[in-house]
Design a protein around this motif. Structure first.
Motif, PDB file in Angstrom:
ATOM      1  N   LEU A  23       9.076  19.440   3.785  1.00 45.43           N
ATOM      2  CA  LEU A  23       8.854  20.766   4.378  1.00 45.43           C
ATOM      3  C   LEU A  23      10.193  21.199   4.962  1.00 45.43           C
ATOM      4  N   LEU A  24      10.977  21.921   4.171  1.00 42.16           N
ATOM      5  CA  LEU A  24      12.367  22.178   4.519  1.00 42.16           C
ATOM      6  C   LEU A  24      12.796  23.539   3.975  1.00 42.16           C
ATOM      7  N   GLY A  25      13.640  24.243   4.734  1.00 41.62           N
ATOM      8  CA  GLY A  25      14.210  25.490   4.246  1.00 41.62           C
ATOM      9  C   GLY A  25      14.226  26.626   5.239  1.00 41.62           C
ATOM     10  N   THR A  26      13.412  26.555   6.296  1.00 37.81           N
ATOM     11  CA  THR A  26      13.361  27.694   7.209  1.00 37.81           C
ATOM     12  C   THR A  26      14.696  27.925   7.914  1.00 37.81           C
ATOM     13  N   ASN A  27      15.500  26.881   8.102  1.00 31.63           N
ATOM     14  CA  ASN A  27      16.806  27.044   8.739  1.00 31.63           C
ATOM     15  C   ASN A  27      17.877  27.532   7.773  1.00 31.63           C
ATOM     16  N   ASP A  28      17.546  27.637   6.485  1.00 35.91           N
ATOM     17  CA  ASP A  28      18.501  28.115   5.486  1.00 35.91           C
ATOM     18  C   ASP A  28      18.383  29.620   5.245  1.00 35.91           C
TER      19      ASP A  28
ATOM     20  N   GLY B  10       0.828  -1.204   0.000  1.00 32.46           N
ATOM     21  CA  GLY B  10       0.000   0.000   0.000  1.00 32.46           C
ATOM     22  C   GLY B  10       0.857   1.246   0.000  1.00 32.46           C
ATOM     23  N   ARG B  11       0.214   2.407   0.085  1.00 35.77           N
ATOM     24  CA  ARG B  11       0.916   3.681   0.093  1.00 35.77           C
ATOM     25  C   ARG B  11       1.596   3.884   1.443  1.00 35.77           C
ATOM     26  N   VAL B  12       2.816   4.378   1.405  1.00 35.89           N
ATOM     27  CA  VAL B  12       3.563   4.744   2.605  1.00 35.89           C
ATOM     28  C   VAL B  12       4.252   6.079   2.330  1.00 35.89           C
ATOM     29  N   PHE B  13       3.975   7.069   3.168  1.00 39.65           N
ATOM     30  CA  PHE B  13       4.561   8.398   3.028  1.00 39.65           C
ATOM     31  C   PHE B  13       5.713   8.565   4.014  1.00 39.65           C
ATOM     32  N   LEU B  14       6.720   9.323   3.599  1.00 41.64           N
ATOM     33  CA  LEU B  14       7.832   9.660   4.474  1.00 41.64           C
ATOM     34  C   LEU B  14       7.988  11.180   4.469  1.00 41.64           C
ATOM     35  N   ALA B  15       8.023  11.791   5.650  1.00 40.04           N
ATOM     36  CA  ALA B  15       8.131  13.236   5.789  1.00 40.04           C
ATOM     37  C   ALA B  15       9.578  13.634   5.998  1.00 40.04           C
ATOM     38  N   VAL B  16      10.077  14.570   5.183  1.00 43.59           N
ATOM     39  CA  VAL B  16      11.437  15.083   5.278  1.00 43.59           C
ATOM     40  C   VAL B  16      11.358  16.533   5.739  1.00 43.59           C
ATOM     41  N   GLY B  17      12.049  16.864   6.829  1.00 46.60           N
ATOM     42  CA  GLY B  17      11.965  18.234   7.308  1.00 46.60           C
ATOM     43  C   GLY B  17      12.886  18.510   8.478  1.00 46.60           C
ATOM     44  N   ASP B  18      12.552  19.578   9.214  1.00 47.14           N
ATOM     45  CA  ASP B  18      13.358  20.014  10.347  1.00 47.14           C
ATOM     46  C   ASP B  18      12.572  19.820  11.634  1.00 47.14           C
ATOM     47  N   SER B  19      12.779  20.692  12.623  1.00 42.64           N
ATOM     48  CA  SER B  19      12.109  20.531  13.916  1.00 42.64           C
ATOM     49  C   SER B  19      10.596  20.630  13.796  1.00 42.64           C
ATOM     50  N   ILE B  20      10.101  21.378  12.811  1.00 41.22           N
ATOM     51  CA  ILE B  20       8.649  21.483  12.621  1.00 41.22           C
ATOM     52  C   ILE B  20       8.074  20.120  12.267  1.00 41.22           C
ATOM     53  N   THR B  21       8.789  19.353  11.460  1.00 42.11           N
ATOM     54  CA  THR B  21       8.343  18.013  11.086  1.00 42.11           C
ATOM     55  C   THR B  21       8.612  17.004  12.191  1.00 42.11           C
ATOM     56  N   GLU B  22       9.758  17.116  12.850  1.00 39.77           N
ATOM     57  CA  GLU B  22      10.071  16.166  13.925  1.00 39.77           C
ATOM     58  C   GLU B  22       9.070  16.274  15.072  1.00 39.77           C
ATOM     59  N   GLY B  23       8.471  17.463  15.238  1.00 40.69           N
ATOM     60  CA  GLY B  23       7.414  17.614  16.238  1.00 40.69           C
ATOM     61  C   GLY B  23       7.762  18.487  17.421  1.00 40.69           C
ATOM     62  N   TYR B  24       8.783  19.344  17.285  1.00 40.61           N
ATOM     63  CA  TYR B  24       9.158  20.201  18.407  1.00 40.61           C
ATOM     64  C   TYR B  24       8.106  21.285  18.642  1.00 40.61           C
ATOM     65  N   VAL B  25       7.659  21.381  19.895  1.00 42.96           N
ATOM     66  CA  VAL B  25       6.780  22.457  20.339  1.00 42.96           C
ATOM     67  C   VAL B  25       7.429  23.182  21.521  1.00 42.96           C
TER      68      VAL B  25
ATOM     69  N   ALA C 110      11.034  11.477   9.069  1.00 37.54           N
ATOM     70  CA  ALA C 110      12.480  11.634   8.955  1.00 37.54           C
ATOM     71  C   ALA C 110      12.883  13.077   9.245  1.00 37.54           C
ATOM     72  N   GLY C 111      12.073  13.801  10.008  1.00 38.39           N
ATOM     73  CA  GLY C 111      12.406  15.163  10.379  1.00 38.39           C
ATOM     74  C   GLY C 111      13.540  15.200  11.398  1.00 38.39           C
ATOM     75  N   VAL C 112      14.403  16.221  11.292  1.00 43.72           N
ATOM     76  CA  VAL C 112      15.534  16.388  12.207  1.00 43.72           C
ATOM     77  C   VAL C 112      15.611  17.850  12.625  1.00 43.72           C
ATOM     78  N   SER C 113      15.530  18.105  13.896  1.00 42.54           N
ATOM     79  CA  SER C 113      15.594  19.474  14.392  1.00 42.54           C
ATOM     80  C   SER C 113      16.904  20.147  13.983  1.00 42.54           C
ATOM     81  N   GLY C 114      16.796  21.397  13.516  1.00 44.97           N
ATOM     82  CA  GLY C 114      17.964  22.166  13.094  1.00 44.97           C
ATOM     83  C   GLY C 114      18.424  21.886  11.681  1.00 44.97           C
ATOM     84  N   GLN C 115      17.790  20.979  10.978  1.00 49.44           N
ATOM     85  CA  GLN C 115      18.252  20.562   9.657  1.00 49.44           C
ATOM     86  C   GLN C 115      17.964  21.606   8.587  1.00 49.44           C
TER      87      GLN C 115
END
Length: 419
Positions: free
Chosen positions: A299-304, A229-244, A269-274
């Motif tokens: 969802l990537l780029g705010t740290n750049d 079936g369908r499987v999605f993978l999220a690539v991002g920074d702390s917003i994707t990893e779930g930091y609040v 696959a989100g990583v804070s600070g990435q």
């Protein structure tokens, strides 16, 4: 022509309900379709009842028999990039409580070493109960090449042998393991209900009675064998990893909320600070090593943002990221969320670069599918500000912000992603 006459003979046979037929080319019907792996040396002349290859519709037309269902396979039901490292000198037991977003009959758990060598003595899987770490089922041992554990080098991925362990969609499991050395770890606390205790306790079915340890550690991926079936993978920074804030819950991060709404795995696959540089450098081990992914959401780029010339660099690196992902998955990219302040560089530069980058994405700069998350999180009167209640600190969304993001991602994937 011979094949056409043969099928005509079969149709005539079915239409007249005869018990045996001879093809129109005059040859005996003694050949059978079969898998290459099987062999048939002879066909009985009589006494064998065979279902017809074709069946009649109500209107008298003919339809072929339905194709066989696709074979089950392993696809991820949980994933963490684990960019950090956590070391223990003596044997220590970790119990990680995680939700599994795929149903199936067998599991395979992949462990990742940290910045040094890792020795895993023993690991088990069980059904998790309450937040105190108790189990709902007896621990089932995992094996690694038939052995109870393994030793691996820095940053190495080691997969367990498949183990029979039926699991339901989003059922929570307790993966308990005894290890020493360096384990790969998340950079934020986001897994409440997880614990750590010195010693060897992987076979314990009661509360681990250790200290709270809310970082994801050691377990990189849990794959489940089931219907494809369908499987999605999220690539991002702390917003994707779930930091609040200092204490988070990965179950409330937008990928997990999309998963709950759509009923399909959305692993993280989100990583804070990435930023883009790190994402590209470590893509092979943290993303492309995950087998069975069909779609990626970036969802990537705010740290750049904030450095002179960053917008051109961001566009080039986003194009390269999409190009590297395209052979691996169908790619979706999101506009950057509002940013009410910056911890790096000039805020005026951050604002102008973010607007330019988002405009480039909307214009189709990557060729990927677009999810416009800025449009649902910004104030109508000010593109740089979040809607009230959607940000915790001017950069990261609140749990309500994650719900708004997830609802929009799910909507777009339903409408444009055939879900």
């Amino acid at each position: 022509m011979r094949e056409w006459r043969t099928w005509l003979g079969v149709l005539a046979c079915v239409g007249s309900a005869q018990l045996a037929c001879t093809p129109s080319d005059g040859k005996s019907s003694g050949s059978w379709e079969q898998d290459e792996s099987s062999s048939v040396t002879s066909v009985p002349a009589e006494g064998l009842e065979v279902a017809p290859a074709l069946v009649l519709n109500d209107d008298g037309g003919v339809r072929p028999s339905p194709p066989p269902a696709p074979a089950p396979g392993f696809q991820p039901g949980f994933h963490q990039a684990l960019r950090g490292s956590f070391a223990v000198g003596g044997v220590t037991t970790f119990r990680l409580r995680i939700p599994i977003a795929r149903a199936g009959e067998r599991l395979q758990v992949t462990f990742r070493a940290g910045d040094g060598s890792l020795t895993l003595e023993r690991a088990t899987v069980a059904r998790a109960a309450g937040p105190d770490g108790t189990l709902l089922s007896a621990p089932v041992p995992l094996a690694f090449g038939g052995k109870s554990g393994f030793t691996s080098g820095p940053r190495t991925l080691t997969a367990s042998d498949p183990v029979v362990f039926p699991v339901k969609f989003r059922e929570e499991l307790a993966i308990t393991f005894e290890a020493r050395g360096a384990l790969a770890a998340s950079t934020i606390n986001a897994f409440p209900g997880s614990t750590i205790r010195p010693g060897t306790h992987a076979m314990s079915s009661g509360t681990l009675s250790g200290e709270t340890f809310e970082r994801s550690v050691g377990v990189a991926t849990v794959s489940v064998e089931g219907p494809p079936g369908r499987v999605f993978l999220a690539v991002g920074d702390s917003i994707t990893e779930g930091y609040v804030d200092e204490h988070n819950d990965a179950r409330n991060a937008w990928p997990a909320l999309v998963e709950s709404q759509l009923g399909v795995p959305v692993v993280n696959a989100g990583v804070s600070g990435q930023g883009f540089y790190d994402a590209l450098k470590l893509l092979d081990g943290e993303v492309l090593a995950v087998k069975g992914v069909t779609d990626c959401v970036v969802l990537l780029g705010t740290n750049d943002l904030g450095e002179a010339g960053a917008e051109e660099q961001m566009e080039g690196r986003m194009r390269l990221l999409v190009q590297r992902l395209e052979p691996f998955c169908r790619v979706w990219v999101s506009t950057l969320l509002p940013k009410e302040k910056t911890n790096y560089g000039s805020y005026d530069l951050v604002k102008s670069q973010r607007l330019e980058f988002n405009a480039w994405l909307r214009a189709g700069g990557t060729g990927a599918g677009i999810i416009d998350l800025e449009a649902v999180t910004r104030r109508p009167t000010n593109v740089h500000l979040y809607l009230p209640g959607l940000t915790a600190d001017g950069i990261h969304p609140t749990t309500e912000g994650h719900r708004v993001i997830a609802t929009e991602v799910a909507r777009v994937l339903r409408e444009r992603g055939a879900l």
